[in-house]
Scaffold this motif. Sequence first.
Motif, PDB file in Angstrom:
ATOM      1  N   ALA A  98       0.876  -1.186   0.000  1.00  0.00           N
ATOM      2  CA  ALA A  98       0.000   0.000   0.000  1.00  0.00           C
ATOM      3  C   ALA A  98       0.903   1.223   0.000  1.00  0.00           C
ATOM      4  CB  ALA A  98      -0.921   0.016   1.226  1.00  0.00           C
ATOM      5  N   SER A 100       3.328   4.187  -0.204  1.00  0.00           N
ATOM      6  CA  SER A 100       4.553   4.472  -0.962  1.00  0.00           C
ATOM      7  C   SER A 100       5.164   3.208  -1.560  1.00  0.00           C
ATOM      8  CB  SER A 100       5.572   5.202  -0.084  1.00  0.00           C
ATOM      9  OG  SER A 100       6.013   4.377   0.956  1.00  0.00           O
ATOM     10  N   MET A 101       4.964   2.050  -0.886  1.00  0.00           N
ATOM     11  CA  MET A 101       5.537   0.823  -1.456  1.00  0.00           C
ATOM     12  C   MET A 101       4.802   0.418  -2.740  1.00  0.00           C
ATOM     13  SD  MET A 101       5.513  -3.061  -0.134  1.00  0.00           S
ATOM     14  CE  MET A 101       7.139  -3.669   0.173  1.00  0.00           C
ATOM     15  N   ASP A 129      11.611  12.687   5.254  1.00  0.00           N
ATOM     16  CA  ASP A 129      11.786  11.334   5.826  1.00  0.00           C
ATOM     17  C   ASP A 129      12.174  10.297   4.768  1.00  0.00           C
ATOM     18  OD1 ASP A 129      10.936  12.508   8.196  1.00  0.00           O
ATOM     19  OD2 ASP A 129       8.920  11.687   8.098  1.00  0.00           O
ATOM     20  N   LYS A 177       3.691   2.231  11.322  1.00  0.00           N
ATOM     21  CA  LYS A 177       4.995   2.846  11.615  1.00  0.00           C
ATOM     22  C   LYS A 177       5.168   2.930  13.123  1.00  0.00           C
ATOM     23  CE  LYS A 177       5.354   6.993  12.452  1.00  0.00           C
ATOM     24  NZ  LYS A 177       5.591   7.945  13.549  1.00  0.00           N
TER      25      LYS A 177
HETATM   26  P1  TMP Z   1       3.793   4.956   3.402  1.00  0.00           P
HETATM   27  O1  TMP Z   1       3.168   3.850   2.593  1.00  0.00           O
HETATM   28  O2  TMP Z   1       3.233   6.297   3.062  1.00  0.00           O
HETATM   29  O3  TMP Z   1       5.283   4.896   3.355  1.00  0.00           O
HETATM   30  O4  TMP Z   1       3.370   4.688   4.923  1.00  0.00           O
HETATM   31  C1  TMP Z   1       3.660   3.478   5.570  1.00  0.00           C
HETATM   32  C2  TMP Z   1       3.027   3.469   6.958  1.00  0.00           C
HETATM   33  O5  TMP Z   1       3.642   4.428   7.786  1.00  0.00           O
HETATM   34  C3  TMP Z   1       1.540   3.798   6.982  1.00  0.00           C
HETATM   35  O6  TMP Z   1       0.909   2.961   7.931  1.00  0.00           O
HETATM   36  C4  TMP Z   1       1.459   5.211   7.425  1.00  0.00           C
HETATM   37  C5  TMP Z   1       2.677   5.363   8.287  1.00  0.00           C
HETATM   38  N1  TMP Z   1       3.287   6.690   8.200  1.00  0.00           N
HETATM   39  C6  TMP Z   1       3.450   7.446   9.355  1.00  0.00           C
HETATM   40  O7  TMP Z   1       3.055   7.025  10.444  1.00  0.00           O
HETATM   41  N2  TMP Z   1       4.044   8.674   9.242  1.00  0.00           N
HETATM   42  C7  TMP Z   1       4.487   9.172   8.071  1.00  0.00           C
HETATM   43  O8  TMP Z   1       5.026  10.282   8.047  1.00  0.00           O
HETATM   44  C8  TMP Z   1       4.328   8.370   6.882  1.00  0.00           C
HETATM   45  C9  TMP Z   1       4.796   8.883   5.553  1.00  0.00           C
HETATM   46  C10 TMP Z   1       3.721   7.147   7.002  1.00  0.00           C
END
Ligand code: TMP
Length: 253
Positions: A98, A100-101, A129, A177
């Motif tokens: 899901a 970004s991946m 980040d 996260k």
């Molecule tokens: P991503 O798919 O956007 O990289 O997010 C992966 C997981 O990390 C998703 O459960 C949301 C969480 N997340 C945060 O808690 N803080 C953040 O700044 C980001 C980008 C994602």
Amino acid sequence: MARRKKLYEGKAKILYEGPEPGTLVQYFKDDATAFNAEKRATIEGKGVLNNRLSEFFMTGLGNIGVPTHFIKRLNMREQLIRQVEIIPLEVIVRNFAAGSMAKRLGLEEGTPLPRPIIEFSYKDDALGDPLVPEEYIIAFGWASQQDLDDIVALALRVNDFMAGVMFAVGIKLVDFKIEIGRVWDNDYMRLILADEISPDSCRLWDIETGQKLDKDVFRRDLGSLTDAYTEVARRLGVLPTNVTHATKPTLIN
Ligand code: TMP
């Protein structure tokens, strides 16, 4: 009420000096941000829900032996926590593709992954980040190889616990996260779970309908974020008694 010393203000939380050395008060704001704060809103009740939900998850994890910073909830928006030295990494665990991946690899969202995949982002808002390989983490001294082995083990325990708790209430844990902190007991350093675990930092999908019950509702304009988080809290049996602000004094008969 005596003013406390504010030590740090982030996008969704504020940290105040705690009542005793080695403790902090963590205050949950109603602010929501996405895309590195390009998108912002105040969502009434979010802080109250996340305070309760993070308490619920951290307490449950503590009960199965995962060390966390959580000490106790103080009120609707605040909890007492152990002061830690935060490792500057976002530790992301994914069970299904899901976000970004999915984008990076051209995978359809919801594609099951062959095993839980852990990735690390370097916590730096100015850089957005960025995803970093383990080699960077060790070379730049953010964590040692031993720390990383411990972090991976801890993240997988959190994943098993969270996935089970969510499955029991009809929710799929897609990804989440966490952040890890260091604490010292005399000369002995330990790593413990810090920050928060809430629908702000997880992807949670209804198992039956696929409905999103997490911050993607805000990121992608899918409806009411409070309704989504309230649904998660309701299913887990941790609904706060009152999620709204008292805006004016009310007469109690
Ligand atoms: P991503 O798919 O956007 O990289 O997010 C992966 C997981 O990390 C998703 O459960 C949301 C969480 N997340 C945060 O808690 N803080 C953040 O700044 C980001 C980008 C994602």
